[in-house]
Design a protein around this motif. Structure first.
Motif, PDB file in Angstrom:
ATOM      1  N   GLN A   1       0.852  -1.189   0.000  1.00 28.64           N
ATOM      2  CA  GLN A   1       0.000   0.000   0.000  1.00 28.64           C
ATOM      3  C   GLN A   1       0.888   1.240   0.000  1.00 28.64           C
ATOM      4  N   LEU A   2       0.577   2.208  -0.886  1.00 23.18           N
ATOM      5  CA  LEU A   2       1.363   3.435  -0.986  1.00 23.18           C
ATOM      6  C   LEU A   2       0.441   4.645  -0.955  1.00 23.18           C
ATOM      7  N   THR A   3       0.898   5.716  -0.328  1.00 27.36           N
ATOM      8  CA  THR A   3       0.250   7.014  -0.450  1.00 27.36           C
ATOM      9  C   THR A   3       1.180   7.892  -1.272  1.00 27.36           C
ATOM     10  N   LEU A   4       0.709   8.361  -2.406  1.00 25.94           N
ATOM     11  CA  LEU A   4       1.540   9.135  -3.316  1.00 25.94           C
ATOM     12  C   LEU A   4       1.698  10.572  -2.805  1.00 25.94           C
ATOM     13  N   PRO A   5       2.735  11.277  -3.253  1.00 29.22           N
ATOM     14  CA  PRO A   5       2.997  12.624  -2.727  1.00 29.22           C
ATOM     15  C   PRO A   5       1.831  13.596  -2.858  1.00 29.22           C
ATOM     16  N   GLU A   6       0.994  13.439  -3.910  1.00 27.50           N
ATOM     17  CA  GLU A   6      -0.108  14.387  -4.085  1.00 27.50           C
ATOM     18  C   GLU A   6      -1.398  13.946  -3.386  1.00 27.50           C
ATOM     19  N   GLY A   7      -1.355  12.802  -2.691  1.00 26.37           N
ATOM     20  CA  GLY A   7      -2.485  12.389  -1.878  1.00 26.37           C
ATOM     21  C   GLY A   7      -3.269  11.194  -2.369  1.00 26.37           C
ATOM     22  N   SER A   8      -3.072  10.769  -3.606  1.00 33.81           N
ATOM     23  CA  SER A   8      -3.745   9.566  -4.092  1.00 33.81           C
ATOM     24  C   SER A   8      -3.124   8.335  -3.432  1.00 33.81           C
ATOM     25  N   THR A   9      -3.861   7.224  -3.422  1.00 28.69           N
ATOM     26  CA  THR A   9      -3.338   5.994  -2.831  1.00 28.69           C
ATOM     27  C   THR A   9      -3.253   4.908  -3.892  1.00 28.69           C
ATOM     28  N   LEU A  10      -2.287   4.031  -3.711  1.00 30.92           N
ATOM     29  CA  LEU A  10      -2.004   2.986  -4.683  1.00 30.92           C
ATOM     30  C   LEU A  10      -1.792   1.679  -3.928  1.00 30.92           C
ATOM     31  N   PHE A  11      -2.510   0.633  -4.337  1.00 33.68           N
ATOM     32  CA  PHE A  11      -2.343  -0.691  -3.739  1.00 33.68           C
ATOM     33  C   PHE A  11      -1.833  -1.626  -4.824  1.00 33.68           C
ATOM     34  N   LEU A  12      -0.629  -2.164  -4.620  1.00 37.40           N
ATOM     35  CA  LEU A  12       0.012  -3.036  -5.598  1.00 37.40           C
ATOM     36  C   LEU A  12      -0.241  -4.491  -5.246  1.00 37.40           C
ATOM     37  N   ASP A  13      -0.664  -5.254  -6.257  1.00 35.24           N
ATOM     38  CA  ASP A  13      -0.839  -6.684  -6.084  1.00 35.24           C
ATOM     39  C   ASP A  13       0.522  -7.374  -6.157  1.00 35.24           C
ATOM     40  N   ALA A  14       0.526  -8.682  -5.923  1.00 39.24           N
ATOM     41  CA  ALA A  14       1.748  -9.464  -6.029  1.00 39.24           C
ATOM     42  C   ALA A  14       2.309  -9.428  -7.448  1.00 39.24           C
ATOM     43  N   ASP A  15       3.636  -9.542  -7.550  1.00 39.55           N
ATOM     44  CA  ASP A  15       4.326  -9.622  -8.838  1.00 39.55           C
ATOM     45  C   ASP A  15       3.942  -8.452  -9.746  1.00 39.55           C
ATOM     46  N   THR A  16       4.084  -7.240  -9.224  1.00 33.79           N
ATOM     47  CA  THR A  16       3.689  -6.023  -9.943  1.00 33.79           C
ATOM     48  C   THR A  16       4.874  -5.074 -10.061  1.00 33.79           C
ATOM     49  N   ASP A  17       4.945  -4.382 -11.180  1.00 32.89           N
ATOM     50  CA  ASP A  17       6.045  -3.459 -11.475  1.00 32.89           C
ATOM     51  C   ASP A  17       5.446  -2.180 -12.050  1.00 32.89           C
ATOM     52  N   VAL A  18       5.640  -1.047 -11.345  1.00 31.15           N
ATOM     53  CA  VAL A  18       5.091   0.229 -11.804  1.00 31.15           C
ATOM     54  C   VAL A  18       6.137   1.327 -11.681  1.00 31.15           C
ATOM     55  N   ARG A  19       5.937   2.392 -12.453  1.00 33.32           N
ATOM     56  CA  ARG A  19       6.658   3.654 -12.274  1.00 33.32           C
ATOM     57  C   ARG A  19       5.617   4.754 -12.075  1.00 33.32           C
ATOM     58  N   VAL A  20       5.918   5.707 -11.193  1.00 32.73           N
ATOM     59  CA  VAL A  20       4.930   6.720 -10.829  1.00 32.73           C
ATOM     60  C   VAL A  20       5.562   8.105 -10.809  1.00 32.73           C
ATOM     61  N   LEU A  21       4.885   9.059 -11.445  1.00 36.07           N
ATOM     62  CA  LEU A  21       5.158  10.489 -11.281  1.00 36.07           C
ATOM     63  C   LEU A  21       3.907  11.084 -10.659  1.00 36.07           C
ATOM     64  N   ALA A  22       4.009  11.609  -9.453  1.00 39.64           N
ATOM     65  CA  ALA A  22       2.815  12.117  -8.777  1.00 39.64           C
ATOM     66  C   ALA A  22       3.164  13.378  -8.003  1.00 39.64           C
ATOM     67  N   SER A  23       2.676  14.512  -8.500  1.00 42.54           N
ATOM     68  CA  SER A  23       2.911  15.794  -7.845  1.00 42.54           C
ATOM     69  C   SER A  23       1.731  16.697  -8.147  1.00 42.54           C
ATOM     70  N   ALA A  24       1.808  17.949  -7.687  1.00 46.20           N
ATOM     71  CA  ALA A  24       0.729  18.894  -7.954  1.00 46.20           C
ATOM     72  C   ALA A  24       0.597  19.193  -9.437  1.00 46.20           C
ATOM     73  N   SER A  25       1.673  18.988 -10.202  1.00 48.08           N
ATOM     74  CA  SER A  25       1.649  19.363 -11.610  1.00 48.08           C
ATOM     75  C   SER A  25       1.615  18.181 -12.570  1.00 48.08           C
ATOM     76  N   ARG A  26       1.810  16.978 -12.062  1.00 44.61           N
ATOM     77  CA  ARG A  26       1.962  15.833 -12.966  1.00 44.61           C
ATOM     78  C   ARG A  26       1.552  14.565 -12.258  1.00 44.61           C
ATOM     79  N   ARG A  27       0.582  13.837 -12.804  1.00 50.62           N
ATOM     80  CA  ARG A  27       0.141  12.589 -12.184  1.00 50.62           C
ATOM     81  C   ARG A  27       0.058  11.526 -13.271  1.00 50.62           C
ATOM     82  N   ARG A  28       0.987  10.585 -13.216  1.00 48.78           N
ATOM     83  CA  ARG A  28       1.034   9.547 -14.244  1.00 48.78           C
ATOM     84  C   ARG A  28       1.635   8.280 -13.661  1.00 48.78           C
TER      85      ARG A  28
END
Length: 321
Positions: free
Chosen positions: A128-155
């Motif tokens: 479980q992750l809380t991103l810098p801009e306040g959204s939350t992310l729950f990763l399942d097993a065997d998962t690979d992600v990259r995240v850009l999360a700020s006031a100006s960019r969410r991807r």
């Protein structure tokens, strides 16, 4: 140097990139008008490449030291945000032009920053992750992600696996790229899965999203799922919400799935491998909700359900044969 990252004054430039830099200045200048906003929307609509150029230009501008951290790209689906800096249009254009001419170590540094933060989970691991801009992310097993999360960019880039995303409401949309498909959403709850064979499933549990998949554009309403099946056909349906979210509590739901597909899913949650011993057994069908993480117990349950032999050999549970 990337041909899209050029100065407005450079010979041989690509005009589209120059125009993107000018639009950053024009939309964020203190003398911006309603006519400017309407003209911008017309420019975006004129060519699909315009939006990509504008997004790339704003990504680079946001990384320049000394620029306002609150400055953000103008999302096409929502109203253009108000100016955040008191800079003249001439100074903004000059700054953008300078920013877009990047070489050597400077470009490498920007590419590193733009790559985002990488998160991975192993077999049987969830996070479980809380991103810098306040959204939350729950990763399942065997998962690979990259995240850009700020006031100006969410991807988020989903390389493999499954994520549950709860998007915090802001004027900046949240975009997810999952290979052959992507979506852009406002606030809400979303479930996205990308398998190793590049099959996708995107579900809007709450909220709405605009989806691009296999060259087509669709709108995903709350409760809908868009996915590609084994034949690569794109389907839209309304799955049961509890079934969709079962993985978050360590369960998996199957509906007339092949046994080899069930085994592949189970092996995401256990280092003891569930192995199908013969091709005839692999084609048997399974339905129901099963607890993940204990492949020995699962193998015994499937053996009784399907009337096939089961045996354990070292770190493998063999079904059939």
């Amino acid at each position: 140097m990337d041909e899209g990252l050029v100065s407005p004054d450079m010979p041989g430039e690509r005009p589209m990139a120059r125009t993107a830099a000018e639009w950053i200045a024009r939309l964020n200048a203190d003398e911006r008008t309603v006519d400017d906003e309407q003209a911008f929307r017309a420019w975006i609509a004129a060519d699909p490449a315009h939006a990509a150029d504008f997004e790339r230009a704003t990504d680079i501008w946001a990384l320049v030291p000394g620029t306002d951290a609150a400055m953000r790209p103008v999302p096409v689906p929502v109203p253009v945000p108000a100016p955040v800096r008191s800079l003249s249009r001439r100074r903004m254009i000059a700054a953008c032009a300078g920013t877009l001419v990047v070489g050597g170590g400077g470009m490498a540094m920007m590419q590193t920053a733009m790559a985002g933060t990488r998160y991975r989970t192993g077999i049987g691991e969830q996070r479980q992750l809380t991103l810098p801009e306040g959204s939350t992310l729950f990763l399942d097993a065997d998962t690979d992600v990259r995240v850009l999360a700020s006031a100006s960019r969410r991807r988020l880039w989903l390389e493999r696996g499954r994520v549950a995303l709860t998007v915090k409401p802001t004027v900046v949309p949240f975009a997810i790229d999952a290979g052959r498909g992507s979506f852009v959403a406002g606030s809400g709850r979303f479930d996205v899965r990308r398998d190793n064979d590049d099959r996708l499933a995107m579900t809007a549990l709450a909220g709405q999203a605009d989806v691009a998949i296999d060259g087509g554009q669709r709108h995903l309403a709350a409760g809908q799922r868009i996915r590609t099946d084994a034949a690569d056909a794109v389907q839209v349906d309304r799955p049961d919400a509890e079934t969709t979210q079962a993985w978050q509590s360590g369960r998996a739901a199957f509906h007339d799935d092949r046994l080899d597909a069930v085994a592949a899913e189970a092996n995401r949650y256990s280092l003891t491998r569930l192995v199908i011993a013969d091709p005839h057994t692999a084609a048997l069908r399974v339905s129901g909700m099963y607890r993940m993480g204990d492949n020995v117990a699962l193998g015994q349950a499937l053996s009784q359900l399907l009337s096939v032999p089961v045996r354990q050999v070292d770190d493998r549970v063999l079904l059939g044969g």
